[in-house]
Design an enzyme around this catalytic site. Structure first.
Site, short mmCIF file in Angstrom:
data_model
loop_
_atom_site.label_atom_id
_atom_site.label_comp_id
_atom_site.label_asym_id
_atom_site.label_seq_id
_atom_site.Cartn_x
_atom_site.Cartn_y
_atom_site.Cartn_z
N HIS A 94 -43.66 55.43 40.26
CA HIS A 94 -44.46 56.41 39.52
C HIS A 94 -44.68 57.64 40.41
O HIS A 94 -44.82 57.52 41.63
CB HIS A 94 -45.81 55.80 39.12
CG HIS A 94 -46.58 56.66 38.18
ND1 HIS A 94 -47.33 57.72 38.63
CD2 HIS A 94 -46.68 56.66 36.83
CE1 HIS A 94 -47.86 58.33 37.57
NE2 HIS A 94 -47.48 57.70 36.47
N GLU A 166 -40.46 61.08 33.47
CA GLU A 166 -41.82 61.63 33.53
C GLU A 166 -41.81 62.87 34.42
O GLU A 166 -41.99 62.76 35.65
CB GLU A 166 -42.77 60.60 34.13
CG GLU A 166 -42.92 59.35 33.32
CD GLU A 166 -44.31 58.74 33.46
OE1 GLU A 166 -44.98 58.59 32.44
OE2 GLU A 166 -44.73 58.46 34.59
#
Ligand code: PEP
Length: 265
Positions: A94, A166
């Site tokens: 992430h 993302e």
């Protein structure tokens, strides 16, 4: 048709009581969908209690992170081995791990291997920063993040893999009035780059099996626009996923889309 996947990344929000209440409400509201998988990634602390409360026909659990060694003197860490049987998925790489905690490309690769070794499906997050985007480096960044992360895996390992695009600049920053929305065309371009990189490494069939998600300030009102991008198999929501109405609204958007395409209940 690949199963749609809607993931809620609760980040470092919600204590044990709050997490339990949110899950309870979501379980009341969200139905069992045959072709949509709903995954919740709560904090490490609440994974265990939520696993007892969880209706497994409706939801699966994901860890937000874990350490790549299976066991040993690593104070403060939790291994993928410890998460076996507790979670189905783990978010790996992430951008907050990469940029706030300095996680490197080789560390991400080791985590991918550790997840697969322990029977946990990785949800690999990739995406460029604003500076990288403005410098025209998006393709290169995606290439480097995808290829290094998959380096230690076999074609078979990546069959169930999930990759979430993302863009770092589109993630919400905690201010509920500030949402930067990526254009669906940019999401389509990134999806192509990701599948192209996988094709180069493992061939076309593997690239077609991987599920590619979009994440970045997703809310119910923009969810459909991203779900309609060809090759996008679902969404990863952060801020919106800790809000009962918002997260169930995102799941509803996926449900509506699949029904319009003729899927059965
Ligand atoms: C995330 O951080 O994975 C994410 C998608 O966040 P947000 O939806 O809050 O932008």
């Amino acid at each position: 048709m690949r199963k749609l996947l809607i993931v809620g990344n609760w980040k470092m929000h919600l204590n044990t009581m709050q997490a339990s209440i949110l899950l309870h409400r979501l379980q009341e509201r969200i139905r069992i969908y045959r072709d949509i998988e709903v995954v919740i990634a709560p904090s490490m602390l609440v994974l265990q209690p939520l696993s007892v409360q969880l209706d497994r026909r409706k939801f699966r659990l994901a860890a937000q992170n874990a350490y790549y060694k299976d066991d040993g003197p690593f104070t403060g860490e939790v291994s993928f081995t410890m998460l076996r049987e507790l979670v189905h998925y783990a978010i790996i790489g992430h951008s907050e791990r990469r940029h706030v905690f300095g996680e490197t490309l080789p560390e991400v690769a080791l985590k991918m291997e550790a997840a697969v070794r322990n029977g946990i499906i990785p949800i690999l997050c990739v995406g460029e920063t604003k500076t990288e985007r403005l410098a025209g480096h998006t393709r290169r960044v995606l290439h480097d993040q995808v290829t290094t992360a998959l380096k230690g895996l076999t074609g078979e390992d990546i069959e169930n893999l999930v990759i979430a695009y993302e863009p770092v600049w589109a993630l919400s920053d905690g201010d509920p009035t500030h949402h930067v929305h990526t254009k669906p065309d940019d999401v389509a371009a990134a999806e192509k780059v990701i599948r192209h990189n996988i094709t180069e490494l493992y061939g076309k069939k593997a690239a077609e099996n991987v599920r590619v998600l979009y994440g970045g300030s997703v809310t119910p009102d923009v969810a459909r626009g991203y779900l309609d991008v060809p090759g996008i198999d679902g969404l990863l929501a952060g801020g919106a996923s800790v809000n009962y109405a918002q997260f169930s609204g995102i799941v509803d958007a996926a449900y509506k889309m699949r029904r319009e395409l003729g899927a059965e209940d």
